[in-house]
Design a protein around this motif. Sequence first.
Motif, short mmCIF file in Angstrom:
data_model
loop_
_atom_site.label_atom_id
_atom_site.label_comp_id
_atom_site.label_asym_id
_atom_site.label_seq_id
_atom_site.Cartn_x
_atom_site.Cartn_y
_atom_site.Cartn_z
N LYS A 277 -3.31 -14.98 18.78
CA LYS A 277 -3.85 -16.32 18.54
C LYS A 277 -3.69 -17.19 19.78
N LYS A 278 -2.53 -17.09 20.42
CA LYS A 278 -2.30 -17.87 21.65
C LYS A 278 -3.29 -17.44 22.73
N GLN A 279 -3.47 -16.13 22.90
CA GLN A 279 -4.37 -15.65 23.94
C GLN A 279 -5.80 -16.08 23.66
N ARG A 280 -6.19 -16.06 22.39
CA ARG A 280 -7.55 -16.49 22.03
C ARG A 280 -7.74 -17.97 22.37
N LEU A 281 -6.72 -18.78 22.09
CA LEU A 281 -6.78 -20.20 22.41
C LEU A 281 -6.87 -20.40 23.92
N ILE A 282 -6.03 -19.71 24.68
CA ILE A 282 -6.06 -19.81 26.14
C ILE A 282 -7.43 -19.40 26.68
N ASP A 283 -7.92 -18.26 26.21
CA ASP A 283 -9.21 -17.76 26.70
C ASP A 283 -10.34 -18.73 26.39
N THR A 284 -10.35 -19.28 25.18
CA THR A 284 -11.43 -20.20 24.80
C THR A 284 -11.36 -21.49 25.60
N LEU A 285 -10.17 -22.07 25.74
CA LEU A 285 -10.05 -23.31 26.50
C LEU A 285 -10.39 -23.08 27.97
N THR A 286 -9.95 -21.95 28.53
CA THR A 286 -10.28 -21.64 29.93
C THR A 286 -11.79 -21.52 30.10
N GLN A 287 -12.44 -20.83 29.17
CA GLN A 287 -13.90 -20.67 29.25
C GLN A 287 -14.60 -22.02 29.15
N GLY B 170 -17.75 -25.94 32.21
CA GLY B 170 -18.11 -27.35 32.32
C GLY B 170 -18.23 -28.05 30.97
N GLU B 171 -18.02 -27.31 29.89
CA GLU B 171 -18.03 -27.97 28.57
C GLU B 171 -16.95 -29.05 28.53
N TYR B 172 -15.81 -28.75 29.16
CA TYR B 172 -14.75 -29.75 29.38
C TYR B 172 -14.72 -29.99 30.89
N PRO B 173 -15.45 -30.98 31.39
CA PRO B 173 -15.50 -31.22 32.84
C PRO B 173 -14.22 -31.86 33.36
N PRO B 174 -14.03 -31.86 34.69
CA PRO B 174 -12.84 -32.51 35.26
C PRO B 174 -12.71 -33.94 34.75
N GLY B 175 -11.50 -34.28 34.35
CA GLY B 175 -11.22 -35.61 33.82
C GLY B 175 -11.38 -35.72 32.32
N ALA B 176 -11.99 -34.70 31.70
CA ALA B 176 -12.18 -34.74 30.25
C ALA B 176 -10.85 -34.55 29.54
N LYS B 177 -10.70 -35.25 28.44
CA LYS B 177 -9.51 -35.09 27.61
C LYS B 177 -9.72 -33.92 26.66
N LEU B 178 -8.73 -33.04 26.59
CA LEU B 178 -8.81 -31.93 25.63
C LEU B 178 -8.64 -32.47 24.22
N PRO B 179 -9.13 -31.74 23.23
CA PRO B 179 -8.87 -32.14 21.85
C PRO B 179 -7.36 -32.26 21.61
N SER B 180 -6.99 -33.07 20.64
CA SER B 180 -5.57 -33.26 20.33
C SER B 180 -4.97 -31.97 19.79
N GLY B 181 -3.65 -31.92 19.81
CA GLY B 181 -2.96 -30.77 19.25
C GLY B 181 -3.34 -30.53 17.81
N THR B 182 -3.46 -31.59 17.05
CA THR B 182 -3.85 -31.47 15.64
C THR B 182 -5.24 -30.86 15.52
N ALA C 91 0.12 -22.60 24.70
CA ALA C 91 -1.15 -22.38 25.40
C ALA C 91 -1.39 -23.49 26.42
N ILE C 92 -1.13 -24.74 26.04
CA ILE C 92 -1.31 -25.87 26.97
C ILE C 92 -0.36 -25.74 28.15
N ASP C 93 0.88 -25.33 27.88
CA ASP C 93 1.84 -25.12 28.98
C ASP C 93 1.33 -24.06 29.94
N TRP C 94 0.72 -23.00 29.41
CA TRP C 94 0.15 -21.93 30.24
C TRP C 94 -0.95 -22.50 31.13
N LEU C 95 -1.84 -23.30 30.54
CA LEU C 95 -2.95 -23.90 31.30
C LEU C 95 -2.42 -24.87 32.36
N LYS C 96 -1.37 -25.62 32.03
CA LYS C 96 -0.75 -26.54 33.00
C LYS C 96 -0.16 -25.76 34.17
#
Length: 75
Positions: free
Chosen positions: A6-16, A21-33, A49-54
């Motif tokens: 589940k963590k890897q799927r979340l990381i892969d999806t957010l990275t993609q 460009g779906e989430y461009p530079p400066g865009a806020k990610l959806p909330s944890g909730t 997953a967020i820590d991994w991306l950071k």
Amino acid sequence: MPAYTKKQRLIDTLTQRIESGEYPPGAKLPSGTELCAEFDVSRQVVRSAIDWLKARGLVEGAPGAGVFVRAQDPH
């Protein structure tokens, strides 16, 4: 489904979404909730997953404001 999967799927999806460009530079990610609901995962999985991306420089946290996509180096 194991937590790692589940963590890897979340990381892969957010990275993609960031790389496409779906989430461009400066865009806020959806909330944890929101991420918990969309991916059917726990807060701990989202945090991990967020820590991994950071750690890879894809996003940065702004205390009290959320997590934002960082501008990427144009290699």
